[in-house]
Design a protein around this motif. Structure first.
Motif, PDB file in Angstrom:
ATOM      1  N   ILE A   1      48.916  33.060  35.875  1.00 22.26           N
ATOM      2  CA  ILE A   1      47.833  32.686  36.801  1.00 22.26           C
ATOM      3  C   ILE A   1      47.448  33.888  37.669  1.00 22.26           C
ATOM      4  O   ILE A   1      48.291  34.456  38.357  1.00 22.26           O
ATOM      5  CB  ILE A   1      48.263  31.495  37.670  1.00 22.26           C
ATOM      6  CG1 ILE A   1      48.482  30.278  36.768  1.00 22.26           C
ATOM      7  CG2 ILE A   1      47.217  31.193  38.735  1.00 22.26           C
ATOM      8  CD1 ILE A   1      49.040  29.073  37.483  1.00 22.26           C
ATOM      9  N   PRO A   2      46.162  34.273  37.653  1.00 24.76           N
ATOM     10  CA  PRO A   2      45.734  35.512  38.327  1.00 24.76           C
ATOM     11  C   PRO A   2      45.392  35.333  39.803  1.00 24.76           C
ATOM     12  O   PRO A   2      44.266  35.583  40.230  1.00 24.76           O
ATOM     13  CB  PRO A   2      44.491  35.906  37.528  1.00 24.76           C
ATOM     14  CG  PRO A   2      43.895  34.599  37.111  1.00 24.76           C
ATOM     15  CD  PRO A   2      45.056  33.665  36.875  1.00 24.76           C
ATOM     16  N   VAL A   3      46.353  34.894  40.602  1.00 18.13           N
ATOM     17  CA  VAL A   3      46.094  34.732  42.035  1.00 18.13           C
ATOM     18  C   VAL A   3      45.856  36.103  42.665  1.00 18.13           C
ATOM     19  O   VAL A   3      46.649  37.033  42.495  1.00 18.13           O
ATOM     20  CB  VAL A   3      47.278  34.032  42.723  1.00 18.13           C
ATOM     21  CG1 VAL A   3      47.138  34.122  44.240  1.00 18.13           C
ATOM     22  CG2 VAL A   3      47.349  32.580  42.285  1.00 18.13           C
ATOM     23  N   GLY A   4      44.743  36.239  43.380  1.00 17.94           N
ATOM     24  CA  GLY A   4      44.444  37.487  44.077  1.00 17.94           C
ATOM     25  C   GLY A   4      43.846  38.573  43.204  1.00 17.94           C
ATOM     26  O   GLY A   4      43.607  39.682  43.679  1.00 17.94           O
ATOM     27  N   ILE A   5      43.585  38.294  41.918  1.00 18.17           N
ATOM     28  CA  ILE A   5      42.983  39.292  41.030  1.00 18.17           C
ATOM     29  C   ILE A   5      41.510  38.940  40.822  1.00 18.17           C
ATOM     30  O   ILE A   5      41.186  37.877  40.288  1.00 18.17           O
ATOM     31  CB  ILE A   5      43.712  39.359  39.672  1.00 18.17           C
ATOM     32  CG1 ILE A   5      45.191  39.684  39.877  1.00 18.17           C
ATOM     33  CG2 ILE A   5      43.061  40.398  38.758  1.00 18.17           C
ATOM     34  CD1 ILE A   5      46.016  39.642  38.605  1.00 18.17           C
ATOM     35  N   SER A   6      40.630  39.826  41.244  1.00 17.04           N
ATOM     36  CA  SER A   6      39.200  39.551  41.110  1.00 17.04           C
ATOM     37  C   SER A   6      38.518  40.546  40.168  1.00 17.04           C
ATOM     38  O   SER A   6      37.306  40.684  40.174  1.00 17.04           O
ATOM     39  CB  SER A   6      38.521  39.581  42.485  1.00 17.04           C
ATOM     40  OG  SER A   6      38.818  40.779  43.171  1.00 17.04           O
ATOM     41  N   ASP A   7      39.322  41.253  39.366  1.00 13.99           N
ATOM     42  CA  ASP A   7      38.810  42.205  38.378  1.00 13.99           C
ATOM     43  C   ASP A   7      38.773  41.516  37.013  1.00 13.99           C
ATOM     44  O   ASP A   7      39.817  41.197  36.436  1.00 13.99           O
ATOM     45  CB  ASP A   7      39.716  43.437  38.342  1.00 13.99           C
ATOM     46  CG  ASP A   7      39.204  44.537  37.418  1.00 13.99           C
ATOM     47  OD1 ASP A   7      38.800  44.224  36.277  1.00 13.99           O
ATOM     48  OD2 ASP A   7      39.218  45.711  37.822  1.00 13.99           O
ATOM     49  N   PHE A   8      37.567  41.279  36.507  1.00 15.49           N
ATOM     50  CA  PHE A   8      37.385  40.542  35.254  1.00 15.49           C
ATOM     51  C   PHE A   8      38.112  41.208  34.097  1.00 15.49           C
ATOM     52  O   PHE A   8      38.802  40.543  33.313  1.00 15.49           O
ATOM     53  CB  PHE A   8      35.891  40.423  34.959  1.00 15.49           C
ATOM     54  CG  PHE A   8      35.576  39.755  33.644  1.00 15.49           C
ATOM     55  CD1 PHE A   8      35.688  38.378  33.500  1.00 15.49           C
ATOM     56  CD2 PHE A   8      35.156  40.502  32.553  1.00 15.49           C
ATOM     57  CE1 PHE A   8      35.392  37.758  32.294  1.00 15.49           C
ATOM     58  CE2 PHE A   8      34.858  39.898  31.338  1.00 15.49           C
ATOM     59  CZ  PHE A   8      34.980  38.523  31.206  1.00 15.49           C
ATOM     60  N   GLU A   9      37.989  42.524  33.985  1.00 15.62           N
ATOM     61  CA  GLU A   9      38.611  43.235  32.865  1.00 15.62           C
ATOM     62  C   GLU A   9      40.133  43.153  32.935  1.00 15.62           C
ATOM     63  O   GLU A   9      40.807  43.004  31.908  1.00 15.62           O
ATOM     64  CB  GLU A   9      38.148  44.691  32.839  1.00 15.62           C
ATOM     65  CG  GLU A   9      36.668  44.835  32.513  1.00 15.62           C
ATOM     66  CD  GLU A   9      36.200  46.281  32.464  1.00 15.62           C
ATOM     67  OE1 GLU A   9      37.047  47.186  32.391  1.00 15.62           O
ATOM     68  OE2 GLU A   9      34.973  46.493  32.507  1.00 15.62           O
ATOM     69  N   LYS A  10      40.676  43.226  34.134  1.00 14.43           N
ATOM     70  CA  LYS A  10      42.129  43.132  34.293  1.00 14.43           C
ATOM     71  C   LYS A  10      42.629  41.752  33.869  1.00 14.43           C
ATOM     72  O   LYS A  10      43.678  41.627  33.213  1.00 14.43           O
ATOM     73  CB  LYS A  10      42.507  43.416  35.752  1.00 14.43           C
ATOM     74  CG  LYS A  10      44.004  43.483  35.988  1.00 14.43           C
ATOM     75  CD  LYS A  10      44.306  43.939  37.411  1.00 14.43           C
ATOM     76  CE  LYS A  10      45.817  44.078  37.635  1.00 14.43           C
ATOM     77  NZ  LYS A  10      46.117  44.543  39.011  1.00 14.43           N
TER      78      LYS A  10
END
Length: 394
Positions: free
Chosen positions: A6-15
């Protein structure tokens, strides 16, 4: 329970896409924006509702310097082959976010702003080798890239960059501006509002009669209209939580939460999560707060007995709200008590707020609380009374 990344705190689409993180498909936003054919689209939503991730996705899709086909495989947008052929990685794209621009005084905040612009310019240093760039343009470019541009150069930096990119690629530019209102909001909190507003107005001139632009998308929490930041922008479309066609692309709708819980093997938590986190009613959609949902699922993976809490409330300093409490009279206090007891209040909502007159009327308090996510519009089953024209049950 099935473990999801779950990508909590990640707002980079590619990442997110390259890192194997769980992603709820919001690529339909691309189709909606292209179908609108607006010169500039302003999207306002409360914080932590996926604005920056949406803008990062747009950058990945349009940017001519990227090859994003694999990133979008399996997503809704990939089903629109003709649209992808015409638009995917076909246009020079500028993506800049102002969410980090903050300071206790204008000097500190302005220094942060010049660093944001310098970082942006350093991503496009190839333009200094352009045969179509004038010496005047290259000199200003170097000043801005080094973080020592004059205030006049900083104000015109987005106009200069889009102009140079359009000349270099012989194609119009797509401009993506994220969290445009953060510098003005922070300035209002700390007493240098007029100075920062003047700079931001200058930067936003890139949206007005800019022959280098294909189109622009701008995000923020509030629509600052009376201050004329966007005055003169032709074919300007505003998409807010009160009147929107894009609501399913910011926040999670019911079908997305159902799928997420199924994939996590946590369907037994559906009622609990709905009770806690689907409090928003944007336009015609019931919307879950994505920050709360993702944080709670992450916590459940660590501790299956974890109880839900409000994760969203601790993601900001809440300065605007605190400032209103200082002005609160008995009327405001009584209405707050009604709301905290689970009731509704009937208020006029003004979407076109202006920070310097924020405290000029009580209506502005309720408008601010609504537009920034502290209150929501009552569902029809929650308020059955007649509403006067222009009034909303909150």
């Amino acid at each position: 329970m099935r473990k999801l990344n779950i990508p909590v705190g990640i707002s980079d689409f590619e990442k997110i896409r390259n890192g194997g993180f769980y992603y709820i498909d919001k690529s339909g936003l691309i189709t909606e924006i292209l179908n609108e054919k607006a010169e500039a689209t302003l999207i306002t939503r409360p914080r932590r509702f996926g604005k920056t991730l949406g803008m990062s996705m747009l950058e990945s899709f349009f940017d001519i310097r990227k090859d994003s086909k694999e990133l979008f495989e399996g997503l809704e947008i990939a089903e629109h082959q003709a649209l992808c052929d015409e638009w995917m990685n076909q246009y020079p794209t500028v993506f800049v976010s102002f969410r980090q621009v903050d300071g206790l005084d204008f000097t500190g905040a302005y220094d942060m702003l010049t660093m944001v612009i310098a970082d942006l310019y350093n991503k496009h240093l190839y333009l200094l080798d352009s045969k179509s760039a004038t010496e005047f343009q290259k000199t200003a470019f170097e000043h801005l890239a080094h973080g020592n541009g004059s205030i006049k150069e900083v104000k015109s930096s987005l106009m200069l960059l889009t102009t140079m990119m359009q000349s270099y690629y012989a194609k119009p530019v797509i401009l993506l501006i994220d969290e445009y209102d953060v510098p003005v909001a922070k300035a209002n909190n700390n007493g240098y509002y007029n100075e920062m507003l003047d700079v931001m107005k200058g930067l936003m001139q890139a949206l007005k009669d800019n022959q280098a632009l294909q189109f622009a998308v701008v995000t923020g929490c509030l629509k600052i209209a009376k201050e004329s930041i966007f005055t003169g922008t032709n074919n300007f479309v505003s998409d807010t939580i009160t009147n929107s066609r894009l609501n399913e692309y910011f926040g999670f709708v019911q079908s997305e939460v159902d799928l997420l819980l199924k994939d996590a093997d946590l369907t037994m938590q559906a009622e609990n999560i709905k009770k806690w986190y689907d409090g928003y009613h944007f336009g015609a959609f019931d919307v879950y707060c994505p920050w709360d949902v993702m944080n709670y699922l992450l916590e459940l993976q660590r501790n299956p007995k974890a109880k839900p809490i409000s994760y969203w409330k601790n993601t900001s300093d809440n300065a605007i709200i605190r400032s209103f409490i200082d002005y609160a009279g008995s009327t405001i206090t009584n209405k707050l008590e009604t709301l905290m007891a689970g009731g509704c209040i009937i208020q006029r909502v003004d979407e076109n707020l202006t920070y310097d007159y924020l405290h000029s009327s009580e209506d502005n308090l309720w408008s601010t609380l609504y537009l920034t996510g502290y209150l929501t519009k009552a569902r029809e089953e929650d308020y059955k009374g007649e509403l006067p024209d222009g009034m909303v049950a909150l």
